[in-house]
Design an enzyme around this catalytic site. Sequence first.
Site, short mmCIF file in Angstrom:
data_model
loop_
_atom_site.label_atom_id
_atom_site.label_comp_id
_atom_site.label_asym_id
_atom_site.label_seq_id
_atom_site.Cartn_x
_atom_site.Cartn_y
_atom_site.Cartn_z
N PHE A 111 0.82 -1.22 0.00
CA PHE A 111 0.00 0.00 0.00
C PHE A 111 0.84 1.26 0.00
O PHE A 111 0.36 2.33 -0.37
CB PHE A 111 -0.96 0.00 1.20
CG PHE A 111 -0.41 0.62 2.45
CD1 PHE A 111 0.36 -0.10 3.34
CD2 PHE A 111 -0.67 1.97 2.73
CE1 PHE A 111 0.87 0.50 4.48
CE2 PHE A 111 -0.17 2.56 3.87
CZ PHE A 111 0.60 1.82 4.74
N LYS A 112 2.11 1.17 0.39
CA LYS A 112 2.94 2.37 0.45
C LYS A 112 3.09 3.05 -0.91
O LYS A 112 3.34 4.24 -0.99
CB LYS A 112 4.29 2.05 1.07
CG LYS A 112 4.15 1.70 2.54
CD LYS A 112 5.46 1.47 3.23
CE LYS A 112 5.27 1.27 4.73
NZ LYS A 112 4.62 -0.03 5.06
#
Length: 463
Positions: A111-112
């Site tokens: 998700f980063k």
Amino acid sequence: MRYISTRGQAPALGFEDVVLTGLASDGGLYVPETLPQFSAEELTAMAGESYAEIAFRVMKPFVDGAIDDETFRELVRETYATFSHDAVVPLNQLDSNHYLLELFHGPTLAFKDVALQLLGRLLDHFLAKRGERAVIMGATSGDTGSAAIEGCRACDHVDIFILHPHNRVSEVQRRQMTSVLAPNVFNVAIEGNFDDAQAMVKASFADQDFLDGTRLVAVNSINWARIMAQTVYYVAAGVALGAPARQVSFTVPSANFGNIFAGYLASRMGLPVRQLVIATNANDILHRTISSNDFSRQELKATLAPSMDIVVSSNFERLLFEAYGRDGQAIRELLEHFSREPAALADAPLARLRELFSSHSVDDETILEVIREAHQRTGEILDPHTATGYRAAEVCRTDTATPMITLATAHPAKFAEAVARAGFAGVDLPPHLHDLLEREERYSVLPAELAAVQDFVRENRRG
Ligand SMILES: *Cc1c(COP(=O)(O)O)cnc(C)c1O
């Protein structure tokens, strides 16, 4: 939009300076002076729009004045074109009312990417405008480094140096960093452990003179732009499932609290959120604080969900600031106490947090059990981080009529060893990474000595 520090003593800054600054000068974190509000009509109008358009609308008030609308819209469009799914962050329905929000379709499968793809472009935009260059330095035990490198590989005004512990990251994680051969990307394998690498980055930030005036920028999870970018997918998922007419709940595999804090902001900006569930692994400071008011450090444990292995959650300070009615002095005192010995929150702020937040901690054995159980029930193979969320969602949800959205923070192929231990060997990497293990790599091995690292940065940065 102006930004103020959670410790109340640093000067307020505009968006551009906040993006280029890490920690505030008083040791606090920057938060918006006021939160934008989205009306029910504005939220309703977002349903059916593309992710990039929702992102533009949600972030516009935060960026206000620092970038003109047309340029910002284009920058956001380019950012999310790097994702391999048309929906950018698709919702996957698991059963009658439990959904996975798949945040792992970016270049590095976690998700980063959602925030770091944007941050790299924002930095490059502001530096170009100022006619400046910057150096990014970071230490990584795996995930953040590759996402930061992918976010900056195309930046003309940024050189990025990422330190990882030599022979102590997985092969997939190393190759995701070292196979990026762009001229501004430098991977350094440190002959030491993660803490050695981290210490050298910290020392370099404390002594920026070694770059003779070039700005050193941090892209760790306290950077405000990362939080801002993450609020978007809460809004996008919420309106897709019927908000604002209907409430939604979220469960978030959490560590530094950057991800779920963005969900809290979305709720404060008008998204009707019923519950925010914090999932932790065995490193459970967040769970202990919310469930039993035990705000204290414990020793770091290495778990099957390594991207959630933390002792202290840096962004929790931003939530405490809100819970304490934005009283910077109270935050200074609480954190000063916490830095010396176990602390506890005052009754009123804790009660306020418990209205919205609940929490659950999941140990390694349970992670493996959840991966098997979720597969049996839904056919999905969860990565170990997402597995903590899946379990916490079941344990903590108070009402089954409200849709529960569990954030899937990584692709299972990225944590293939843990997934294999649960009985699923050979989960394939997605097509854009299928030849990762054959790609050419480039990195330098250096001793764990500050002077050697700083010399390397000085000699290799461009311009
Ligand atoms: C970074 C990370 C987390 C933790 O997110 P925070 O914002 O630090 O709470 C969870 N899962 C994965 C896969 C991560 O990479």
